[in-house]
Design an enzyme around this catalytic site. Sequence first.
Site, PDB file in Angstrom:
ATOM      1  N   LYS A  86       0.825  -1.210   0.000  1.00 57.57           N
ATOM      2  CA  LYS A  86       0.000   0.000   0.000  1.00 57.57           C
ATOM      3  C   LYS A  86       0.864   1.267   0.000  1.00 57.57           C
ATOM      4  CE  LYS A  86      -2.381  -1.420   3.638  1.00 57.57           C
ATOM      5  NZ  LYS A  86      -2.039  -2.856   3.764  1.00 57.57           N
ATOM      6  N   THR A  87       1.895   1.277   0.827  1.00 55.91           N
ATOM      7  CA  THR A  87       2.793   2.433   0.881  1.00 55.91           C
ATOM      8  C   THR A  87       3.583   2.578  -0.409  1.00 55.91           C
ATOM      9  OG1 THR A  87       2.999   2.143   3.285  1.00 55.91           O
ATOM     10  CG2 THR A  87       4.634   3.544   2.197  1.00 55.91           C
ATOM     11  N   ASP A  92      -1.388   6.408   6.586  1.00 55.88           N
ATOM     12  CA  ASP A  92      -1.447   4.989   6.920  1.00 55.88           C
ATOM     13  C   ASP A  92      -2.329   4.812   8.154  1.00 55.88           C
ATOM     14  OD1 ASP A  92      -0.921   2.333   6.649  1.00 55.88           O
ATOM     15  OD2 ASP A  92       1.114   2.401   7.457  1.00 55.88           O
ATOM     16  N   THR A 140      -5.895  -1.575   7.259  1.00 53.09           N
ATOM     17  CA  THR A 140      -6.058  -3.031   7.316  1.00 53.09           C
ATOM     18  C   THR A 140      -7.453  -3.395   7.811  1.00 53.09           C
ATOM     19  OG1 THR A 140      -5.141  -3.036   9.565  1.00 53.09           O
ATOM     20  CG2 THR A 140      -3.599  -3.405   7.756  1.00 53.09           C
ATOM     21  N   ARG A 192       6.930  -7.833   2.444  1.00 50.78           N
ATOM     22  CA  ARG A 192       7.687  -7.271   3.566  1.00 50.78           C
ATOM     23  C   ARG A 192       8.371  -8.370   4.363  1.00 50.78           C
ATOM     24  NH1 ARG A 192       4.174  -3.749   7.385  1.00 50.78           N
ATOM     25  NH2 ARG A 192       4.248  -2.330   5.584  1.00 50.78           N
TER      26      ARG A 192
END
Length: 329
Positions: free
Chosen positions: A55-56, A100, A149, A208
């Site tokens: 997402k980032t 975020d 999330t 990640r």
Amino acid sequence: MATSNDLVSLRPETLQEYVGQQNVVKTLQLFLDAVKNRGTPAEHILFYGPPGIGKTTLSHIIARELQGTIRVTSGAAITKTGDLAAILTNLKDNDVLFIDEIHRLPKPVEEMLYPVIEDYFLDIVIGKGPSARTVRLPVPKITVVGATTKLALISAPMRDRFGLLLRLDYYTDQDMVHIIMRSAELMNIKINKGAAMQIAKRSRKTPRVANRILKRARDIVEVDGHQMVDEDVVSKLFSLLEIDEMGLSDIDIQYLRVIAERFQNSPIGIDTIASSLSEDRRTIEEFIEPYLLRIGFIKKTPRGRVVTPKGCKHLNIIIEHDMDQQKLI
């Protein structure tokens, strides 16, 4: 070797470099092309999905495509309306404000964001009591990108103000291998495809996690003097990290055994599990259970959590069905 800022260097810089999430990438490309053709400010975007899946990274790509800069913050960091006003005064046209965990915005800050998203105006209240007045200040034509999330925790008025709502999902093993091979190349690490596949299978389908494992594999290569990351290196690494072939860590195994062995696989509640593991309830709900549910090792019933036959088989636990009651042998 790689620079100290590995996380930034591993991010793809364009949609063409981005691996996986094909539907999201196609939609974003269409959206950005339309914005460029019209020459109008981009509508605001909301990403939702599990943590660590891009997402980032996509927000950085959007800022680059719009030829603006990105300001990264989080919902928990903006504790009062003055914080939001301070951030907005430092932005300019075409910039991206990435928030975020946007579901954690305090209600007053969320309401202050409404006119910013809709009309590019910031309403500031000056004074208190009967003499208070509202001043409307223009803000730059920015694009607000939110990430969460927990989509259900975002209020309907906030959610409806985003022009594009995109869900990111977990990656396939093949996509994960592609990501790992690309990251290894950027980090100047030699790795064979077999080792990359082993990492992919243990990384919870999350880039990640895969990149974090790859960095620890690099540590073994450097310390022990190996020429490359191969199956032997990753086998040693997973033994040290206590990660099994399904990507389960020691705490995941403990969770399953608490239910299946200590409580004879009877349905038990989350608070009982948390107490038994001496873990925070939120850690269990947000970190442990989502992956176990996804791979089919547990299920939630009205009475509580139970381990599925698939999960029991993985732990070599035999479940006997006797008069509709599950009993551990």
